[in-house]
Design a protein around this motif. Structure first.
Motif, mmCIF file in Angstrom:
data_model
loop_
_atom_site.group_PDB
_atom_site.id
_atom_site.type_symbol
_atom_site.label_atom_id
_atom_site.label_comp_id
_atom_site.label_asym_id
_atom_site.label_seq_id
_atom_site.Cartn_x
_atom_site.Cartn_y
_atom_site.Cartn_z
ATOM 1 N N GLU A 137 9.572 9.093 -69.524
ATOM 2 C CA GLU A 137 9.572 8.847 -68.080
ATOM 3 C C GLU A 137 9.862 7.368 -67.777
ATOM 4 O OE1 GLU A 137 6.115 8.986 -64.757
ATOM 5 O OE2 GLU A 137 6.270 10.749 -66.044
ATOM 6 N N PHE A 138 9.252 6.464 -68.539
ATOM 7 C CA PHE A 138 9.500 5.036 -68.346
ATOM 8 C C PHE A 138 10.923 4.652 -68.756
ATOM 9 C CE2 PHE A 138 4.778 3.566 -68.587
ATOM 10 C CZ PHE A 138 4.613 3.959 -67.270
ATOM 11 N N ILE A 139 11.492 5.354 -69.711
ATOM 12 C CA ILE A 139 12.892 5.104 -70.104
ATOM 13 C C ILE A 139 13.795 5.412 -68.914
ATOM 14 C CG2 ILE A 139 14.777 5.855 -71.606
ATOM 15 C CD1 ILE A 139 12.753 4.292 -73.175
ATOM 16 N N ARG A 140 13.574 6.582 -68.287
ATOM 17 C CA ARG A 140 14.384 6.957 -67.118
ATOM 18 C C ARG A 140 14.205 5.962 -65.978
ATOM 19 N NH1 ARG A 140 13.411 12.289 -68.527
ATOM 20 N NH2 ARG A 140 11.469 12.339 -67.382
ATOM 21 N N GLU A 141 12.951 5.572 -65.717
ATOM 22 C CA GLU A 141 12.686 4.618 -64.634
ATOM 23 C C GLU A 141 13.338 3.265 -64.926
ATOM 24 O OE1 GLU A 141 8.965 2.489 -62.344
ATOM 25 O OE2 GLU A 141 8.578 4.352 -63.437
ATOM 26 N N SER A 142 13.318 2.854 -66.190
ATOM 27 C CA SER A 142 13.962 1.592 -66.580
ATOM 28 C C SER A 142 15.462 1.654 -66.325
ATOM 29 C CB SER A 142 13.702 1.292 -68.062
ATOM 30 O OG SER A 142 12.339 1.084 -68.295
ATOM 31 N N MET A 143 16.072 2.774 -66.669
ATOM 32 C CA MET A 143 17.511 2.939 -66.433
ATOM 33 C C MET A 143 17.827 2.851 -64.940
ATOM 34 S SD MET A 143 18.170 5.990 -69.197
ATOM 35 C CE MET A 143 19.852 6.323 -68.665
ATOM 36 N N ASP A 144 17.000 3.502 -64.114
ATOM 37 C CA ASP A 144 17.210 3.459 -62.659
ATOM 38 C C ASP A 144 17.076 2.032 -62.124
ATOM 39 O OD1 ASP A 144 17.616 6.190 -62.585
ATOM 40 O OD2 ASP A 144 15.584 6.665 -61.909
ATOM 41 N N ARG A 145 16.075 1.299 -62.613
ATOM 42 C CA ARG A 145 15.883 -0.079 -62.146
ATOM 43 C C ARG A 145 17.050 -0.974 -62.553
ATOM 44 N NH1 ARG A 145 9.490 -1.698 -62.704
ATOM 45 N NH2 ARG A 145 8.651 0.081 -61.541
ATOM 46 N N LEU A 146 17.540 -0.802 -63.773
ATOM 47 C CA LEU A 146 18.680 -1.614 -64.219
ATOM 48 C C LEU A 146 19.935 -1.280 -63.415
ATOM 49 C CD1 LEU A 146 18.045 -1.625 -68.070
ATOM 50 C CD2 LEU A 146 17.881 -3.582 -66.510
ATOM 51 N N ARG A 147 20.171 0.012 -63.140
ATOM 52 C CA ARG A 147 21.326 0.394 -62.303
ATOM 53 C C ARG A 147 21.210 -0.258 -60.920
ATOM 54 N NH1 ARG A 147 20.260 5.652 -64.006
ATOM 55 N NH2 ARG A 147 21.526 6.154 -65.802
ATOM 56 N N SER A 148 19.989 -0.270 -60.375
ATOM 57 C CA SER A 148 19.760 -0.861 -59.062
ATOM 58 C C SER A 148 20.028 -2.363 -59.081
ATOM 59 C CB SER A 148 18.327 -0.569 -58.617
ATOM 60 O OG SER A 148 18.057 -1.171 -57.381
ATOM 61 N N ILE A 149 19.553 -3.043 -60.122
ATOM 62 C CA ILE A 149 19.777 -4.491 -60.216
ATOM 63 C C ILE A 149 21.264 -4.801 -60.301
ATOM 64 C CG2 ILE A 149 19.546 -6.443 -61.797
ATOM 65 C CD1 ILE A 149 16.704 -5.518 -62.297
ATOM 66 N N TRP A 150 21.974 -4.096 -61.184
ATOM 67 C CA TRP A 150 23.408 -4.360 -61.309
ATOM 68 C C TRP A 150 24.149 -3.987 -60.021
ATOM 69 C CZ3 TRP A 150 24.152 -7.884 -64.458
ATOM 70 C CH2 TRP A 150 23.536 -7.946 -65.702
ATOM 71 N N GLY A 151 23.647 -2.984 -59.310
ATOM 72 C CA GLY A 151 24.256 -2.589 -58.044
ATOM 73 C C GLY A 151 24.184 -3.677 -56.990
ATOM 74 N N ARG A 152 23.184 -4.564 -57.081
ATOM 75 C CA ARG A 152 23.082 -5.693 -56.144
ATOM 76 C C ARG A 152 24.259 -6.651 -56.302
ATOM 77 N NH1 ARG A 152 16.861 -7.335 -57.419
ATOM 78 N NH2 ARG A 152 15.951 -5.344 -56.840
ATOM 79 N N TYR A 153 24.819 -6.678 -57.504
ATOM 80 C CA TYR A 153 25.933 -7.587 -57.788
ATOM 81 C C TYR A 153 27.285 -6.877 -57.696
ATOM 82 C CZ TYR A 153 22.274 -10.724 -59.260
ATOM 83 O OH TYR A 153 21.154 -11.521 -59.275
ATOM 84 N N GLY A 154 27.285 -5.666 -57.139
ATOM 85 C CA GLY A 154 28.534 -4.963 -56.917
ATOM 86 C C GLY A 154 28.933 -4.006 -58.026
ATOM 87 N N TYR A 155 28.136 -3.883 -59.064
ATOM 88 C CA TYR A 155 28.437 -2.948 -60.155
ATOM 89 C C TYR A 155 27.781 -1.602 -59.846
ATOM 90 C CZ TYR A 155 29.936 -7.161 -62.541
ATOM 91 O OH TYR A 155 30.587 -8.331 -62.866
#
Length: 194
Positions: A82-100
């Protein structure tokens, strides 16, 4: 339904330290008189694993320390799917702030069966950034289009970011011009890679 329950049970155990937990057999017995069913799941829990090491390689935009600081996983914790999935979501969100907005996060989990620990690496494949070519508004039958457009935080020609998309979506939904049952959704069409 049995397969769905099997997945739920395995996920439950794998999110509580049991890295290799799996349902090895399912027994279904039916009472011939009452037609009541009894279901028995045989589970092989395996050993409990803890997190030994976590890495998330950074780049010129964000350092590894910055990326690790937002993850819900820490060294010494029980392994958790569950924490692996949440970590992936958080990283996608962070990179999304920079346009990725299409960043792909790949977790690499390396278990050590002797020490019952895991090393976890989150590799980020960022892909390209995208600029907004055109916004098309569909489903509005209550007001003029400019009323909806003036509530967008996204601007045509600028870099597309996840926070901009989410803020625009919330502001448009708040207008009340779109069916709340369906909500406000984005459909993104890539014209070209930048």
């Amino acid at each position: 339904m049995l397969d769905v329950d099997k997945y739920i049970l395995e996920n439950y155990y794998q999110s509580r330290g049991f890295l290799t937990a799996r349902v090895v057999d399912i027994e279904v017995d039916t009472d011939p008189e009452t037609q009541d069913m009894s279901v028995c799941y045989h589970i092989d829990e395996g050993a409990v694993f803890t997190v030994n090491r976590i890495s998330a390689p950074g780049n010129d935009i964000l350092t590894e320390e910055q990326l690790l600081s937002v993850l819900p996983i820490e060294v010494g914790q029980l392994y958790s799917k569950e924490f692996i999935r949440e970590s992936m979501d958080r990283l996608r969100s962070i990179w999304g702030r920079y346009g990725y907005i299409y960043a792909d996060i790949e977790p690499i989990i390396i278990p050590n069966f002797e020490t019952q620990t895991v090393d976890i690496t989150f590799n980020s494949e960022l892909g390209n950034t995208y600029f907004l070519n055109r916004i098309t508004i569909l489903g509005n039958k209550k007001t003029r289009e400019y009323v909806v457009r003036r509530n967008l935080t996204l601007i045509e020609g600028e870099l597309v970011s996840l926070p901009g998309m989410e803020a625009s979506k919330a502001r448009i939904a708040g207008l009340g011009y779109f069916d709340p049952k369906d909500g406000v959704e984005w459909k993104i069409t890539k014209v070209s890679d930048s």
